[in-house]
Motif scaffolding. Structure first.
Motif, PDB file in Angstrom:
ATOM      1  N   ASP A 120       0.869  -1.181   0.000  1.00 43.60           N
ATOM      2  CA  ASP A 120       0.000   0.000   0.000  1.00 43.60           C
ATOM      3  C   ASP A 120       0.904   1.229   0.000  1.00 43.60           C
ATOM      4  O   ASP A 120       1.650   1.472   0.940  1.00 43.60           O
TER       5      ASP A 120
ATOM      6  N   ARG B 222      -0.104   4.588  -0.551  1.00 41.74           N
ATOM      7  CA  ARG B 222      -0.930   5.794  -0.671  1.00 41.74           C
ATOM      8  C   ARG B 222      -0.119   7.027  -0.325  1.00 41.74           C
ATOM      9  O   ARG B 222       0.597   7.073   0.674  1.00 41.74           O
TER      10      ARG B 222
ATOM     11  N   GLY C  18      -0.747   9.317   4.480  1.00 41.92           N
ATOM     12  CA  GLY C  18      -0.966   8.002   3.901  1.00 41.92           C
ATOM     13  C   GLY C  18      -0.985   6.899   4.936  1.00 41.92           C
ATOM     14  O   GLY C  18      -1.763   5.935   4.833  1.00 41.92           O
TER      15      GLY C  18
ATOM     16  N   GLU D 254      -4.347   6.885   6.567  1.00 43.48           N
ATOM     17  CA  GLU D 254      -5.339   6.320   5.655  1.00 43.48           C
ATOM     18  C   GLU D 254      -5.214   4.794   5.620  1.00 43.48           C
ATOM     19  O   GLU D 254      -6.228   4.072   5.598  1.00 43.48           O
ATOM     20  N   TYR D 255      -3.986   4.317   5.609  1.00 43.07           N
ATOM     21  CA  TYR D 255      -3.752   2.869   5.627  1.00 43.07           C
ATOM     22  C   TYR D 255      -4.331   2.244   6.895  1.00 43.07           C
ATOM     23  O   TYR D 255      -5.008   1.214   6.851  1.00 43.07           O
TER      24      TYR D 255
ATOM     25  N   HIS E 269      -7.305  -0.951   4.655  1.00 39.52           N
ATOM     26  CA  HIS E 269      -6.425  -1.306   3.539  1.00 39.52           C
ATOM     27  C   HIS E 269      -6.797  -2.696   3.037  1.00 39.52           C
ATOM     28  O   HIS E 269      -7.593  -3.415   3.671  1.00 39.52           O
TER      29      HIS E 269
ATOM     30  N   ASP F   5      -2.212   2.250  -4.744  1.00 39.32           N
ATOM     31  CA  ASP F   5      -2.310   3.490  -3.978  1.00 39.32           C
ATOM     32  C   ASP F   5      -3.789   3.882  -3.927  1.00 39.32           C
ATOM     33  O   ASP F   5      -4.670   3.044  -4.122  1.00 39.32           O
ATOM     34  N   GLY F   6      -4.060   5.164  -3.684  1.00 37.05           N
ATOM     35  CA  GLY F   6      -5.446   5.580  -3.517  1.00 37.05           C
ATOM     36  C   GLY F   6      -6.248   5.626  -4.800  1.00 37.05           C
ATOM     37  O   GLY F   6      -7.470   5.803  -4.756  1.00 37.05           O
TER      38      GLY F   6
END
Length: 283
Positions: A24, A26, A42, A45-46, A50, A100-101
């Motif tokens: 991941d 991001r 990031g 967010e993870y 995820h 990624d995102g």
């Protein structure tokens, strides 16, 4: 080996030891480059969700060195990069999928680094996290350490002199937005414009509205129209070697090998002695 994988194909991969290692990556452009958007975390967010089993990799510290003479995202120290990959469970004989995102730029940077340093089987999740149809996880995996040791290839990487030469002898593509190429705006680097001889080829035009790559035949047609041919060497640069990796990935999807000028415009424009072209004409 295809350079990308669809979300449906990844979801259909069997569970167990044969499933690809998931990374991941991001990431978001700096606040200035993103037009004043709020800071992006990031890692947070993870942690919030995820792909099950994915390990977070930090672009700024593990896929790049600190900003400096080599640009905003110089190549990482290979010892740091290798340690990050092994920590994530990456081994030389096991497939890897990076996402990624959804923009694809950060995932492409990881793909390019792994590919350039010798990993034989690495793909990017087409459309990124936004394309994933299944549930997300907040569990932090603890993969067994991998054995991948980066071994840079003899080709695939350009420095400033190599990029300048390729703009004359082959095809050098500028993956940034057209207005930055033409020098009409420059939100980050010292000056606007482009490397003399480079051709404008915004990487955003390689994907559809959903962020997924255009079909390979459409990409081949696009790059052919820009000047690519079987007997011509192709290189790519961008602002700092991130979105340029995405264009190298698009070229790979189209079946066209290309090298990356990793220092890109952030390195080129930091030296006032290097020439700068402005306007729509490559020269």
């Amino acid at each position: 080996m295809n350079a990308i994988i669809s979300a449906s194909d990844l979801a259909g991969e069997p569970a167990g030891a044969g499933r690809p290692v998931l990374l991941d990556v991001r990431w978001q452009l700096s606040t200035a480059a993103a037009g004043g958007a709020p800071p992006f975390d990031g890692r947070a967010e993870y942690a919030a969700g995820h792909l099950p089993g994915a390990v977070f990799v930090d672009l700024d510290t593990e896929l790049a060195s600190a900003p400096g003479a080599g640009g905003r995202h110089p190549l990482p120290d290979l010892a740091v990069f290798g340690a990050a990959m092994r920590r994530a469970g990456v081994s030389a004989d096991h497939p890897v999928v990076v996402y990624d995102g959804g923009q694809g730029w950060a995932a492409a940077r990881a793909w390019w680094l792994l590919h350039w340093t010798g990993h034989p089987d690495v793909r990017v999740l087409d459309g990124g996290l936004a394309a994933w149809p299944g549930p997300l996880s907040t569990e932090l995996p603890a993969p067994a350490p991998g054995d991948f040791v980066p071994s840079p290839g003899a080709s695939g990487l350009l420095d400033a002199d190599g990029a300048a030469a390729l703009a004359r002898s082959g095809l050098l593509l500028d993956a940034r937005a057209g207005e930055r190429y033409r020098g009409e705006v420059e939100p980050i680097d010292p000056v606007g414009g482009h490397i003399p001889g480079a051709v404008s080829a915004p990487t955003t035009q390689n994907v559809g509205p959903d962020g997924r790559f255009l079909p390979a035949e459409e990409l081949r047609a696009r790059f052919k129209e820009l000047g690519a041919s079987e007997d011509l060497e192709v290189g790519v640069y961008c602002g700092s070697g991130v979105s340029g990796a995405h264009e190298v990935l698009a070229l790979a999807v189209a079946g066209i090998p290309a090298a990356l000028y990793a220092g890109s415009w952030s390195e080129w424009s930091s030296d006032p002695g290097r020439p700068v072209a402005v306007g729509p004409d490559p020269q």
